[in-house]
Design a protein around this motif. Structure first.
Motif, PDB file in Angstrom:
ATOM      1  N   ARG A 259      -0.412   1.402  33.773  1.00  0.00           N
ATOM      2  CA  ARG A 259      -0.896   1.257  32.548  1.00  0.00           C
ATOM      3  C   ARG A 259      -0.565   0.220  31.713  1.00  0.00           C
ATOM      4  O   ARG A 259      -1.133  -0.062  30.680  1.00  0.00           O
ATOM      5  CB  ARG A 259      -0.799   2.690  31.753  1.00  0.00           C
ATOM      6  CG  ARG A 259      -1.422   4.012  32.261  1.00  0.00           C
ATOM      7  CD  ARG A 259      -1.220   5.206  31.654  1.00  0.00           C
ATOM      8  NE  ARG A 259       0.096   5.657  31.503  1.00  0.00           N
ATOM      9  CZ  ARG A 259       0.691   6.279  32.405  1.00  0.00           C
ATOM     10  NH1 ARG A 259       0.182   6.413  33.542  1.00  0.00           N
ATOM     11  NH2 ARG A 259       2.108   6.793  32.301  1.00  0.00           N
ATOM     12  N   ASP A 260       0.412  -0.828  31.920  1.00  0.00           N
ATOM     13  CA  ASP A 260       0.741  -1.816  31.348  1.00  0.00           C
ATOM     14  C   ASP A 260      -0.642  -2.712  31.598  1.00  0.00           C
ATOM     15  O   ASP A 260      -1.218  -2.662  32.487  1.00  0.00           O
ATOM     16  CB  ASP A 260       1.905  -2.608  32.176  1.00  0.00           C
ATOM     17  CG  ASP A 260       2.961  -1.918  31.670  1.00  0.00           C
ATOM     18  OD1 ASP A 260       3.130  -1.062  30.832  1.00  0.00           O
ATOM     19  OD2 ASP A 260       4.259  -2.173  32.389  1.00  0.00           O
ATOM     20  N   LEU A 261      -0.815  -3.622  30.635  1.00  0.00           N
ATOM     21  CA  LEU A 261      -1.674  -4.947  30.668  1.00  0.00           C
ATOM     22  C   LEU A 261      -1.044  -6.223  31.080  1.00  0.00           C
ATOM     23  O   LEU A 261       0.044  -6.460  30.633  1.00  0.00           O
ATOM     24  CB  LEU A 261      -2.341  -4.929  29.420  1.00  0.00           C
ATOM     25  CG  LEU A 261      -3.055  -3.738  28.693  1.00  0.00           C
ATOM     26  CD1 LEU A 261      -3.475  -3.796  27.470  1.00  0.00           C
ATOM     27  CD2 LEU A 261      -4.174  -3.357  29.641  1.00  0.00           C
ATOM     28  N   ILE A 262      -1.550  -6.634  32.108  1.00  0.00           N
ATOM     29  CA  ILE A 262      -1.304  -8.197  32.369  1.00  0.00           C
ATOM     30  C   ILE A 262      -2.536  -8.980  31.569  1.00  0.00           C
ATOM     31  O   ILE A 262      -3.471  -9.189  31.727  1.00  0.00           O
ATOM     32  CB  ILE A 262      -1.480  -8.236  33.897  1.00  0.00           C
ATOM     33  CG1 ILE A 262      -0.752  -7.345  34.619  1.00  0.00           C
ATOM     34  CG2 ILE A 262      -1.245  -9.729  34.271  1.00  0.00           C
ATOM     35  CD1 ILE A 262      -1.062  -7.343  36.244  1.00  0.00           C
TER      36      ILE A 262
ATOM     37  N   ARG B 207      -5.711  -4.176  33.477  1.00  0.00           N
ATOM     38  CA  ARG B 207      -4.839  -2.825  33.434  1.00  0.00           C
ATOM     39  C   ARG B 207      -4.299  -2.501  34.794  1.00  0.00           C
ATOM     40  O   ARG B 207      -5.058  -2.582  35.620  1.00  0.00           O
ATOM     41  CB  ARG B 207      -5.686  -1.661  32.899  1.00  0.00           C
ATOM     42  CG  ARG B 207      -4.925  -0.408  32.792  1.00  0.00           C
ATOM     43  CD  ARG B 207      -5.507   0.602  31.995  1.00  0.00           C
ATOM     44  NE  ARG B 207      -5.684   0.394  30.700  1.00  0.00           N
ATOM     45  CZ  ARG B 207      -6.870   0.130  29.704  1.00  0.00           C
ATOM     46  NH1 ARG B 207      -7.938  -0.099  30.607  1.00  0.00           N
ATOM     47  NH2 ARG B 207      -6.893  -0.398  28.698  1.00  0.00           N
ATOM     48  N   ILE B 208      -3.027  -2.334  34.836  1.00  0.00           N
ATOM     49  CA  ILE B 208      -2.502  -1.784  36.268  1.00  0.00           C
ATOM     50  C   ILE B 208      -2.686  -0.392  36.416  1.00  0.00           C
ATOM     51  O   ILE B 208      -2.474   0.372  35.560  1.00  0.00           O
ATOM     52  CB  ILE B 208      -0.735  -2.189  36.166  1.00  0.00           C
ATOM     53  CG1 ILE B 208      -0.816  -3.811  35.877  1.00  0.00           C
ATOM     54  CG2 ILE B 208      -0.103  -1.483  37.270  1.00  0.00           C
ATOM     55  CD1 ILE B 208       0.717  -4.204  35.634  1.00  0.00           C
TER      56      ILE B 208
ATOM     57  N   ASP C 286       8.036  -7.597  36.253  1.00  0.00           N
ATOM     58  CA  ASP C 286       8.399  -6.087  36.249  1.00  0.00           C
ATOM     59  C   ASP C 286       7.614  -5.255  35.138  1.00  0.00           C
ATOM     60  O   ASP C 286       7.883  -5.019  34.154  1.00  0.00           O
ATOM     61  CB  ASP C 286       9.765  -6.136  35.925  1.00  0.00           C
ATOM     62  CG  ASP C 286      10.471  -4.824  36.050  1.00  0.00           C
ATOM     63  OD1 ASP C 286       9.984  -3.891  36.929  1.00  0.00           O
ATOM     64  OD2 ASP C 286      11.593  -4.439  35.543  1.00  0.00           O
ATOM     65  N   MET C 287       6.634  -4.593  35.836  1.00  0.00           N
ATOM     66  CA  MET C 287       5.512  -4.025  35.181  1.00  0.00           C
ATOM     67  C   MET C 287       5.243  -2.645  35.843  1.00  0.00           C
ATOM     68  O   MET C 287       5.624  -2.378  37.059  1.00  0.00           O
ATOM     69  CB  MET C 287       4.506  -4.821  34.724  1.00  0.00           C
ATOM     70  CG  MET C 287       4.501  -6.026  34.154  1.00  0.00           C
ATOM     71  SD  MET C 287       3.103  -7.090  33.809  1.00  0.00           S
ATOM     72  CE  MET C 287       2.511  -6.303  32.328  1.00  0.00           C
ATOM     73  N   GLY C 288       4.295  -1.782  35.233  1.00  0.00           N
ATOM     74  CA  GLY C 288       4.212  -0.656  35.750  1.00  0.00           C
ATOM     75  C   GLY C 288       2.669  -0.034  35.374  1.00  0.00           C
ATOM     76  O   GLY C 288       1.972  -0.769  34.645  1.00  0.00           O
TER      77      GLY C 288
ATOM     78  N   GLU D  72       0.235   0.304  42.428  1.00  0.00           N
ATOM     79  CA  GLU D  72       0.986  -0.726  43.260  1.00  0.00           C
ATOM     80  C   GLU D  72       0.792  -0.612  44.515  1.00  0.00           C
ATOM     81  O   GLU D  72       1.025   0.413  45.205  1.00  0.00           O
ATOM     82  CB  GLU D  72       2.532  -0.752  42.513  1.00  0.00           C
ATOM     83  CG  GLU D  72       3.233  -2.089  43.248  1.00  0.00           C
ATOM     84  CD  GLU D  72       4.536  -2.179  42.674  1.00  0.00           C
ATOM     85  OE1 GLU D  72       5.458  -2.986  43.168  1.00  0.00           O
ATOM     86  OE2 GLU D  72       4.884  -1.305  41.733  1.00  0.00           O
TER      87      GLU D  72
END
Length: 138
Positions: free
Chosen positions: A23-26, A101-102, A19-21, A105
């Motif tokens: 600008r989040d980093l994976i 970087r997301i 559950d990410m969005g 989606e």
């Protein structure tokens, strides 16, 4: 297409249940869909089909998600697919020790049939039992 041949502007995807969005980093360090140890690479693809498999096979609860990502550092071909199963990197699969970087989606992706997913899960379980599912992390 090999990592060294990826044209600027190529869209990359990462399939997951996280559950990410935007600008989040994976980052690296999490279990893969195929191995219960933390990995030193984060994996991604330039094909929606490969990301779809990632979203469908991801461990954990919740719905599968496919994020549009951009690497924050250098990346290389994924040797687990390029060398072992799909010479020439037909799946356009890559990995990096640097975070992704997301940037968006994919909301309207279409998954594989339940029969295809079940077959893939059975194949992965068989590979694990045979000891041939080891992820190359060199």
């Amino acid at each position: 297409m090999y990592a060294k041949d990826v044209p600027a502007g190529t869209v990359f995807y990462h399939g997951t249940k996280a559950d990410m969005g935007v600008r989040d980093l994976i980052g690296a360090g999490f279990e893969s869909n195929f191995d219960e140890r933390g990995l030193k690479h984060v994996y991604f693809s330039a094909t929606l089909d490969a990301a779809t498999w990632g979203a469908e096979l991801a461990r954990g609860e919740g719905r599968g998600r496919i994020f549009i990502v951009e690497p924050t550092g250098p990346f290389e071909d994924d040797p687990n697919l390029t060398d072992k199963r799909f010479p020439g990197n037909k799946t356009a699969s890559y990995r990096s020790v640097h975070a992704l970087r997301i940037t968006g989606e994919v909301k309207d992706w279409v998954g594989h049939s339940p029969e295809q997913v079940q077959h893939m899960k059975e194949s992965l379980a068989r590979m694990s039992q045979e000891g041939s599912s080891t992820i190359i992390e060199d």
